[in-house]
Design a protein around this motif. Structure first.
Motif, PDB file in Angstrom:
ATOM      1  N   LYS A   1     -44.429  -2.713  11.423  1.00  0.00           N
ATOM      2  CA  LYS A   1     -43.188  -2.822  12.199  1.00  0.00           C
ATOM      3  C   LYS A   1     -42.062  -3.424  11.378  1.00  0.00           C
ATOM      4  CE  LYS A   1     -41.405  -4.723  16.545  1.00  0.00           C
ATOM      5  NZ  LYS A   1     -41.741  -5.537  17.732  1.00  0.00           N
ATOM      6  N   LEU A   2     -42.365  -4.461  10.587  1.00  0.00           N
ATOM      7  CA  LEU A   2     -41.332  -5.139   9.819  1.00  0.00           C
ATOM      8  C   LEU A   2     -40.728  -4.210   8.771  1.00  0.00           C
ATOM      9  CD1 LEU A   2     -40.046  -7.957   9.663  1.00  0.00           C
ATOM     10  CD2 LEU A   2     -41.690  -8.520   7.865  1.00  0.00           C
ATOM     11  N   LEU A   3     -41.590  -3.487   8.036  1.00  0.00           N
ATOM     12  CA  LEU A   3     -41.104  -2.567   7.015  1.00  0.00           C
ATOM     13  C   LEU A   3     -40.321  -1.422   7.653  1.00  0.00           C
ATOM     14  CD1 LEU A   3     -40.955  -1.499   4.133  1.00  0.00           C
ATOM     15  CD2 LEU A   3     -43.215  -0.460   4.461  1.00  0.00           C
ATOM     16  N   ARG A   4     -40.813  -0.963   8.790  1.00  0.00           N
ATOM     17  CA  ARG A   4     -40.129   0.151   9.448  1.00  0.00           C
ATOM     18  C   ARG A   4     -38.728  -0.252   9.894  1.00  0.00           C
ATOM     19  NH1 ARG A   4     -42.911   4.080  13.983  1.00  0.00           N
ATOM     20  NH2 ARG A   4     -41.445   5.805  13.731  1.00  0.00           N
ATOM     21  N   GLN A   5     -38.591  -1.461  10.412  1.00  0.00           N
ATOM     22  CA  GLN A   5     -37.273  -1.944  10.812  1.00  0.00           C
ATOM     23  C   GLN A   5     -36.350  -2.076   9.607  1.00  0.00           C
ATOM     24  OE1 GLN A   5     -38.241  -5.593  12.839  1.00  0.00           O
ATOM     25  NE2 GLN A   5     -38.405  -4.612  14.840  1.00  0.00           N
ATOM     26  N   THR A   6     -36.872  -2.613   8.507  1.00  0.00           N
ATOM     27  CA  THR A   6     -36.071  -2.767   7.296  1.00  0.00           C
ATOM     28  C   THR A   6     -35.602  -1.420   6.781  1.00  0.00           C
ATOM     29  OG1 THR A   6     -37.289  -4.764   6.671  1.00  0.00           O
ATOM     30  CG2 THR A   6     -36.086  -3.633   4.925  1.00  0.00           C
ATOM     31  N   ALA A   7     -36.530  -0.453   6.704  1.00  0.00           N
ATOM     32  CA  ALA A   7     -36.196   0.872   6.180  1.00  0.00           C
ATOM     33  C   ALA A   7     -35.209   1.601   7.097  1.00  0.00           C
ATOM     34  CB  ALA A   7     -37.470   1.695   6.004  1.00  0.00           C
TER      35      ALA A   7
END
Length: 719
Positions: free
Chosen positions: A392-398
């Motif tokens: 979730k964290l990486l997806r939000q950043t990307a």
């Protein structure tokens, strides 16, 4: 964490206001020239939520924040002691900038000279983009040009007629017909045309000279008085008698030029310092600026100005000649090299050439293929946002980086938030960027306004349909590359598994992996790859004892040998990284740890001698003394595991670090081992704090006490 809190923590990490000699920002980074690099706590800055990266370049500490940079910068200026720092000048004697190489220092000054102007330049250029777009649509009507063709009215460049008088007359007709749009055209060209005055001011200030004297020098060459020499010049040259000599004065148009004011400012700074040394302080205000202008305006008119223009033309002509012979090669090189130039700040000289081309020729051929690089980067982060469905964290950043890039044209959030974390995507960017850039240049696309390349700035590149073809190749090529090959070794290895279970929900996967303690512990975050930890439930006391003994006797136990229990309720819980007795932080014999100054957590009186990664993540800090390690877990928690109290004094004796900064680690992987006897013989407590350094990001952080083995529940975090 809001902007004010971020600013406070970053300022503490920078060593406070007293350690800052120069403080400014660009589109994505805080740019700080410290008085002492040794006073900077990089780990504290990197642990600040919202900080994408921290870089050291040419004597500067650059904190990459993405689109938050201006808000954080403004809040930092409000902090105690920062009122007089602002965009202060740099004294080379007070900081480490003089240690940087000459070339990197030049690039650094160049970027800082452009940075204050960039805001106005981009804003006015977007107005020019709008006008160009409307012209292409035929908004202003048509006329018959010198070739006999009926073409759209071009108020930017004026009518193309063979008779100059007829062209001037038609242009005046257009002014009367479209007065409002000519006012907007004046607004759009204001920064470009008066760039020398603005660059003279910002460059002088950056170098420690008076900014208004820096502005006055190029302004003198733009006055009607100086430009009047063109009426009496012979082949552009006026012979000027001076002290019995005849000196040739090359009369040039300095409107929009960049390098002459930069070179003049480079001489103004040492000249001012010299004059202030030889002139009494009470006379500085009058005689220092007077003598500076008296010396540098003639010197710039006769020598610096013509040299600066010739220098710019030399670079432009060199690239232009290659572009005439092999335009595809120029496009491919620019699109390919930008991936490496932007992180190093080496793209600023090209930006200067772009602006010079726009002012001199009315168009530029460098910026259009650069768009292929940007869109390849945005394509990759879009692909990562799609692929990272379990992170979730990486997806939000990307997702945030892709949206801000496509609409704003800024690539740094994508670079530091995603690309530089996953080097596997480099070829996935380079290949489509090079192909797209080569295609754009080969099709003859040129830019007619300076703008960050985004969806909104497409009309600035003409022919726009051909430009869009190149962008599509770069964007979708990179996007498809990530979807096929993944963005790191984990995703590529799991590609077939992900495809085979495409119809499953995240809940199904978590339920399936509940036998894996780490998978269960990370269920709330949905982190992919957690199943690499070994299967097992909570142990009995006997099993815990056995595991403790094993941990004590071996510092290389694989994750398969350790049951990482975790919690079945929260994806943010942190298992114990070593065996021993967990105690409250308040009992640690150190006021910093006991007072939770570095974050909440727990402490362990170790019975083993090996520290393991409690969950999958990345090593964000190691120390030469080997006594501690910092981790950023995939679930978003950032940990500091500090073996012993004051053990930094051992200078590495008794410690064996098994990982490096930037390394990805799995749950149960050995991070470091230590020799208990060495630490005890030195008289240092062995108690080991395990801290959540980004505690402020969470609602609550609590910890259990009592005997623990590696993988047991230790810290509970509430989002």
């Amino acid at each position: 964490m809001n902007n004010s809190q971020m600013g406070e923590q970053i300022l503490e990490g920078l060593g406070g206001p007293e350690n800052i000699s120069h403080f400014t920002h660009c589109a994505t980074r805080l740019r700080v020239t410290p008085k002492s690099h040794g006073a900077i706590d990089k780990d504290k800055i990197e642990s600040t939520p919202g900080v994408l990266s921290i870089l050291e370049q040419s004597g500067q500490t650059q904190v990459v924040l993405g689109d938050k940079v201006e808000g954080v910068y403004n809040e930092m200026l409000k902090l105690p002691g920062m009122k007089n720092v602002g965009e202060g000048t740099v004294d080379a004697d007070d900081n480490d900038e003089k240690k940087a190489g000459l070339l990197t220092r030049v690039f650094d000054v160049l970027s800082d000279a452009f940075r204050p102007i960039l805001w106005a330049l981009l804003g006015t250029s977007m107005i020019l983009t709008l006008i160009v777009f409307l012209q292409q649509l035929g908004f202003f009507g048509t006329y018959t040009d010198l070739t006999g063709q009926v073409v759209n009215i071009d108020i930017v460049n004026g009518p193309r007629l063979s008779d100059p008088d007829a062209a001037a007359s038609m242009l005046n007709e257009w002014r009367l017909k479209f007065p409002f749009w000519f006012i907007l055209l004046a607004a759009s060209l204001s920064v470009l045309q008066f760039m020398p005055i603005m660059i003279g001011a910002t460059a002088a200030k950056r170098l420690g000279a008076n900014m208004w004297v820096g502005a006055a020098i190029p302004a003198a060459l733009m006055t009607g008085t100086f430009q009047g020499f063109a009426d009496v010049a012979t082949d552009g040259v006026v012979q000027v008698p001076f002290l019995g000599l005849t000196i040739p004065l090359y009369v040039m148009n300095y409107t929009g030029q960049i390098f002459p004011p930069l070179f003049a400012a480079a001489l103004l700074a040492p000249l001012e310092r010299f004059l202030k040394k030889v002139i009494p302080t009470m006379l500085h205000m009058v005689f220092v600026p007077m003598l500076s202008v008296l010396i540098l305006v003639p010197l710039t008119a006769f020598l610096i100005g013509p040299f600066g223009i010739k220098f710019a033309l030399l670079i432009s002509d060199f690239i232009g000649n290659i572009n005439e012979i092999a335009p595809w090669l120029v496009g491919a090189l620019i699109a390919g090299l930008y991936l490496f130039m932007v992180p190093l700040g080496l793209h600023w000289p090209l930006n200067a050439v772009m602006i010079n081309n726009l002012q001199t020729n009315g168009f530029d051929f460098i910026q259009s293929p650069m768009g292929a690089y940007n869109f390849a980067v945005f394509g990759v982060v879009t692909g990562v946002a799609i692929r990272a469905r379990h992170n979730k964290l990486l997806r939000q950043t990307a997702t945030g980086a892709a949206v801000s890039g496509l609409l704003g044209g800024i690539s740094e959030p994508s670079l530091y938030g995603v690309v530089l974390r996953y080097k596997r995507v480099f070829p996935l960017i380079l290949v489509p960027a090079v192909i797209g850039g080569a295609l754009i240049s080969m099709l003859g696309v040129k830019s007619y306004a300076f703008a960050f390349t985004s969806l909104l700035s497409i009309p600035a590149m003409q022919p726009a349909p051909l430009y869009m073809i190149g962008l599509a190749v770069a964007y979708f090529g990179a996007l498809v590359g990530v979807l096929i090959f993944g963005y790191d070794s984990k995703t590529s290895k799991k590609a077939l598994e992900d495809d085979a279970t495409e119809g499953e929900t995240v809940a199904d996967r978590v339920e399936e992996n509940k036998t894996s303690s780490v998978a269960a512990g990370l269920a709330g975050a949905g982190v992919a790859g957690a199943a690499t930890a070994s299967a097992g439930a909570h142990r009995s006391a006997d099993q815990a004892s056995d595991t403790t003994t094993a941990a004590s006797s071996s510092d290389s136990a694989a994750s398969a040998d350790l049951p990482w229990a975790g919690s079945n309720n929260s994806g943010l819980d942190v298992p114990a990284p070593l065996a021993g007795r967990a105690i409250p932080l308040a009992e640690v014999p150190d006021p910093i740890f006991a007072g939770e100054k570095l974050g909440k957590g727990a402490a362990i009186e170790p019975s083993g001698n090996t520290v393991y990664a409690p969950a999958a993540g990345k090593v964000i800090a190691t120390f030469p003394s080997g006594h501690a390690v910092g981790l950023r877990l995939d679930n978003g928690a950032e940990l500091l595991i500090h073996v012993g109290i004051d053990t930094v004094s051992l200078n590495g004796q008794g410690f064996d670090v098994k990982v490096t900064k930037g390394q990805q680690v799995e749950a149960g992987q050995a991070l470091l081992s230590f020799d208990r006897k060495v630490i005890e013989d030195a008289g240092f407590p062995l108690v080991t704090p395990v801290l959540v350094t980004n505690t402020v990001k969470f609602s609550e952080v609590s910890a259990k006490t009592g005997e623990v083995a590696p993988g047991d529940d230790l810290i509970q975090i509430t989002a």
